[in-house]
Design a protein around this motif. Structure first.
Motif, PDB file in Angstrom:
ATOM      1  N   GLN A  54     104.868  76.299 -11.436  1.00  0.00           N
ATOM      2  CA  GLN A  54     104.801  76.584 -10.001  1.00  0.00           C
ATOM      3  C   GLN A  54     105.075  78.064  -9.699  1.00  0.00           C
ATOM      4  OE1 GLN A  54     104.166  74.088  -7.511  1.00  0.00           O
ATOM      5  NE2 GLN A  54     103.751  72.717  -9.212  1.00  0.00           N
ATOM      6  N   TYR A  55     104.612  78.944 -10.606  1.00  0.00           N
ATOM      7  CA  TYR A  55     104.866  80.368 -10.442  1.00  0.00           C
ATOM      8  C   TYR A  55     103.916  80.982  -9.425  1.00  0.00           C
ATOM      9  CZ  TYR A  55     107.304  79.669 -14.886  1.00  0.00           C
ATOM     10  OH  TYR A  55     108.133  79.212 -15.869  1.00  0.00           O
ATOM     11  N   SER A  56     104.340  82.096  -8.850  1.00  0.00           N
ATOM     12  CA  SER A  56     103.471  82.913  -7.997  1.00  0.00           C
ATOM     13  C   SER A  56     103.243  84.245  -8.699  1.00  0.00           C
ATOM     14  CB  SER A  56     104.117  83.170  -6.635  1.00  0.00           C
ATOM     15  OG  SER A  56     104.267  81.965  -5.902  1.00  0.00           O
ATOM     16  N   LEU A  57     101.988  84.674  -8.758  1.00  0.00           N
ATOM     17  CA  LEU A  57     101.615  85.968  -9.338  1.00  0.00           C
ATOM     18  C   LEU A  57     101.115  86.849  -8.211  1.00  0.00           C
ATOM     19  CD1 LEU A  57     101.073  87.774 -11.811  1.00  0.00           C
ATOM     20  CD2 LEU A  57      98.822  86.673 -12.009  1.00  0.00           C
ATOM     21  N   LEU A  58     101.809  87.962  -7.987  1.00  0.00           N
ATOM     22  CA  LEU A  58     101.540  88.822  -6.833  1.00  0.00           C
ATOM     23  C   LEU A  58     101.180  90.225  -7.300  1.00  0.00           C
ATOM     24  CD1 LEU A  58     104.682  87.695  -4.827  1.00  0.00           C
ATOM     25  CD2 LEU A  58     102.334  86.986  -4.347  1.00  0.00           C
ATOM     26  N   GLY A  59      99.991  90.674  -6.955  1.00  0.00           N
ATOM     27  CA  GLY A  59      99.611  92.051  -7.216  1.00  0.00           C
ATOM     28  C   GLY A  59      99.961  92.922  -6.027  1.00  0.00           C
ATOM     29  N   THR A  60     100.288  94.182  -6.294  1.00  0.00           N
ATOM     30  CA  THR A  60     100.633  95.079  -5.197  1.00  0.00           C
ATOM     31  C   THR A  60     100.381  96.521  -5.591  1.00  0.00           C
ATOM     32  OG1 THR A  60     102.366  95.635  -3.581  1.00  0.00           O
ATOM     33  CG2 THR A  60     103.052  95.333  -5.864  1.00  0.00           C
ATOM     34  N   THR A  61     100.250  97.372  -4.585  1.00  0.00           N
ATOM     35  CA  THR A  61     100.074  98.811  -4.783  1.00  0.00           C
ATOM     36  C   THR A  61     101.017  99.529  -3.815  1.00  0.00           C
ATOM     37  OG1 THR A  61      98.333  98.870  -3.112  1.00  0.00           O
ATOM     38  CG2 THR A  61      97.633  98.566  -5.394  1.00  0.00           C
ATOM     39  N   MET A  62     100.799 100.814  -3.679  1.00  0.00           N
ATOM     40  CA  MET A  62     101.540 101.541  -2.650  1.00  0.00           C
ATOM     41  C   MET A  62     101.256 100.921  -1.283  1.00  0.00           C
ATOM     42  SD  MET A  62     101.575 105.627  -1.921  1.00  0.00           S
ATOM     43  CE  MET A  62      99.989 105.658  -1.119  1.00  0.00           C
ATOM     44  N   GLY A  63     102.239 100.942  -0.392  1.00  0.00           N
ATOM     45  CA  GLY A  63     102.124 100.236   0.860  1.00  0.00           C
ATOM     46  C   GLY A  63     101.551 101.045   2.010  1.00  0.00           C
ATOM     47  N   SER A  64     101.656 100.472   3.179  1.00  0.00           N
ATOM     48  CA  SER A  64     101.099 101.036   4.407  1.00  0.00           C
ATOM     49  C   SER A  64     102.159 101.841   5.156  1.00  0.00           C
ATOM     50  CB  SER A  64     100.612  99.895   5.305  1.00  0.00           C
ATOM     51  OG  SER A  64     101.726  99.174   5.814  1.00  0.00           O
ATOM     52  N   PRO A  65     101.756 102.619   6.162  1.00  0.00           N
ATOM     53  CA  PRO A  65     102.752 103.279   7.010  1.00  0.00           C
ATOM     54  C   PRO A  65     103.724 102.303   7.660  1.00  0.00           C
ATOM     55  CG  PRO A  65     100.613 104.292   7.341  1.00  0.00           C
ATOM     56  CD  PRO A  65     100.378 103.079   6.469  1.00  0.00           C
ATOM     57  N   ARG A  66     103.275 101.091   7.950  1.00  0.00           N
ATOM     58  CA  ARG A  66     104.182 100.090   8.522  1.00  0.00           C
ATOM     59  C   ARG A  66     105.208  99.628   7.483  1.00  0.00           C
ATOM     60  NH1 ARG A  66      99.420 100.086  10.927  1.00  0.00           N
ATOM     61  NH2 ARG A  66      98.382  99.128   9.136  1.00  0.00           N
ATOM     62  N   ASP A  67     104.799  99.540   6.218  1.00  0.00           N
ATOM     63  CA  ASP A  67     105.775  99.267   5.158  1.00  0.00           C
ATOM     64  C   ASP A  67     106.819 100.377   5.096  1.00  0.00           C
ATOM     65  OD1 ASP A  67     104.788  96.808   4.029  1.00  0.00           O
ATOM     66  OD2 ASP A  67     103.182  97.923   3.051  1.00  0.00           O
ATOM     67  N   PHE A  68     106.371 101.615   5.256  1.00  0.00           N
ATOM     68  CA  PHE A  68     107.319 102.731   5.191  1.00  0.00           C
ATOM     69  C   PHE A  68     108.318 102.667   6.344  1.00  0.00           C
ATOM     70  CE2 PHE A  68     108.801 107.151   5.295  1.00  0.00           C
ATOM     71  CZ  PHE A  68     109.100 107.323   3.942  1.00  0.00           C
ATOM     72  N   ALA A  69     107.844 102.256   7.523  1.00  0.00           N
ATOM     73  CA  ALA A  69     108.768 102.078   8.640  1.00  0.00           C
ATOM     74  C   ALA A  69     109.801 101.003   8.307  1.00  0.00           C
ATOM     75  CB  ALA A  69     107.995 101.707   9.907  1.00  0.00           C
ATOM     76  N   GLY A  70     109.369  99.934   7.620  1.00  0.00           N
ATOM     77  CA  GLY A  70     110.303  98.907   7.185  1.00  0.00           C
ATOM     78  C   GLY A  70     111.308  99.440   6.185  1.00  0.00           C
ATOM     79  N   LEU A  71     110.855 100.314   5.282  1.00  0.00           N
ATOM     80  CA  LEU A  71     111.768 100.946   4.327  1.00  0.00           C
ATOM     81  C   LEU A  71     112.827 101.762   5.044  1.00  0.00           C
ATOM     82  CD1 LEU A  71     112.651 101.944   1.492  1.00  0.00           C
ATOM     83  CD2 LEU A  71     110.856 103.701   1.688  1.00  0.00           C
ATOM     84  N   LEU A  72     112.430 102.550   6.030  1.00  0.00           N
ATOM     85  CA  LEU A  72     113.395 103.375   6.755  1.00  0.00           C
ATOM     86  C   LEU A  72     114.406 102.512   7.507  1.00  0.00           C
ATOM     87  CD1 LEU A  72     111.154 106.274   8.133  1.00  0.00           C
ATOM     88  CD2 LEU A  72     112.602 106.247   6.089  1.00  0.00           C
ATOM     89  N   ARG A  73     113.956 101.385   8.062  1.00  0.00           N
ATOM     90  CA  ARG A  73     114.898 100.465   8.718  1.00  0.00           C
ATOM     91  C   ARG A  73     115.891  99.908   7.707  1.00  0.00           C
ATOM     92  NH1 ARG A  73     110.197  98.760  11.422  1.00  0.00           N
ATOM     93  NH2 ARG A  73     109.990  96.973  10.006  1.00  0.00           N
ATOM     94  N   LEU A  74     115.398  99.576   6.520  1.00  0.00           N
ATOM     95  CA  LEU A  74     116.274  99.056   5.471  1.00  0.00           C
ATOM     96  C   LEU A  74     117.336 100.077   5.104  1.00  0.00           C
ATOM     97  CD1 LEU A  74     116.109  96.363   3.681  1.00  0.00           C
ATOM     98  CD2 LEU A  74     115.284  97.877   1.881  1.00  0.00           C
ATOM     99  N   LEU A  75     116.937 101.334   4.996  1.00  0.00           N
ATOM    100  CA  LEU A  75     117.896 102.384   4.660  1.00  0.00           C
ATOM    101  C   LEU A  75     118.928 102.576   5.763  1.00  0.00           C
ATOM    102  CD1 LEU A  75     115.524 105.079   3.087  1.00  0.00           C
ATOM    103  CD2 LEU A  75     116.889 103.348   1.910  1.00  0.00           C
TER     104      LEU A  75
END
Length: 326
Positions: free
Chosen positions: A265-286
């Motif tokens: 029941q594994y999940s395999l997730l591919g990903t790359t560099m994110g979007s500007p909205r991801d970066f906004a989420g990163l700054l909120r996390l920090l």
């Protein structure tokens, strides 16, 4: 302006100081006077010609400096034209420094929405080191893998920018983290960032040794794989765990037991560099958590970009390699 100019593809020695025209003004774009840039393995691939960049060319995705129009301290978000669909980048997506002049220069021009404030307390080197690895790691762990406080994470290949950032972000939000590495020294350095322990991946059966370090020895909720070790990574997951893949530095092909995969029941997730909205989420996390700034392995003057690339390619470092423009 002064820059490091790529006039032919090849080894690090093709990176030479030179003079290129200042960026031209363009509506919706902003010029930044750079204080620092950070190296990424992506830069090495551009230098080697993998992305067929135009020549002559200025490399560099990551940077931090001062807006020439407002005087604000900013970091550059190197994700250009991601698009409106957050699930994946659009057809126009590219990384700064691929086909447009990058950050190995005194000045760089980027779309206005690709700028963010320099995080409080960050040095210029730390600010320059944050965007690409921070954005990539945030998307991998939180947008794609949905890592939560109380869960467990195995990070493969401690030492690089993504790995060190993953340890800091995951431990900072309350996840438990274990790493793999080629050296005990790097494992100890990862512990200083928040990891609980680690194993040497050169030893046979490292995936079993890592699994024993997971909560109850049952396997990890999430494995972050920037190297391409899918069979071993899956073996370290708990049933129902998530494998998130963002690189293939060790292997570009993997053989997976399909029956074990779906029964697990594994999940395999591919990903790359994110979007500007991801970066906004990163700054909120920090802002919301106590998370250490990016680890700086070594800094070089801008004119010594070739030496910086050689250092990066030799491996063995821990954290980010940066170029200082002052």
């Amino acid at each position: 302006m002064q820059a490091v100019v790529l006039r032919e593809f090849g080894s690090a020695e093709v990176l030479r100081p030179g003079v290129v025209p200042d960026p031209a003004a363009e509506p919706g774009w902003v010029t930044v006077r750079l204080e620092a840039a950070a190296l990424n393995w992506h830069d090495v691939l551009v230098r080697r010609g993998q992305y067929r960049s135009p020549l002559p060319h200025v490399l560099g995705a990551d940077g931090a400096g001062v807006r020439t129009d407002t005087g604000e301290d900013v970091v550059i978000v190197p994700s250009l034209w991601w698009g409106d669909d957050e699930s994946a980048p659009g057809a126009r997506f590219e990384i700064l420094g691929d086909h447009r002049p990058g950050t190995y220069a005194e000045l760089v021009r980027v779309p206005a929405d690709c700028l963010a404030p320099r995080p409080a307390g960050y040095s210029w080197a730390e600010a320059a080191a944050l965007p690409l690895v921070g954005l990539t790691t945030y998307r991998a762990l939180f947008t794609r893998a949905r890592l939560r406080a109380g869960e467990s994470l195995l990070v493969l290949g401690a030492g690089g920018g993504v790995a060190t950032t993953a340890v800091a972000l995951a431990s900072g939000v309350g996840a438990s983290v274990v790493v793999t590495s080629s050296s005990r020294v790097k494992i100890d350095q990862a512990r200083a960032l928040g990891a609980s322990g680690g194993v040497l991946y050169a030893e046979a059966g490292w995936e079993r040794a890592a699994k024993e370090l997971s909560p109850g020895g049952c396997g990890f909720d999430v494995v972050l794989d920037p190297v391409g070790a899918w069979p071993e990574a899956l073996a370290a997951l708990r049933p129902g765990g998530r494998l998130v893949v963002l690189g293939a530095s060790a292997a570009e092909h993997a053989r997976v037991d399909v029956r074990k995969f779906y029964f697990g029941q594994y999940s395999l997730l591919g990903t790359t560099m994110g979007s500007p909205r991801d970066f906004a989420g990163l700054l909120r996390l920090l802002d919301e958590h106590s998370i250490a700034p990016p680890v700086i392995d070594r800094a070089f003057p801008l004119a010594e970009a070739a030496a910086a690339h050689r250092h990066l390619e030799q491996g063995g470092g821990f954290g980010k390699v940066v170029l200082l423009h002052g």
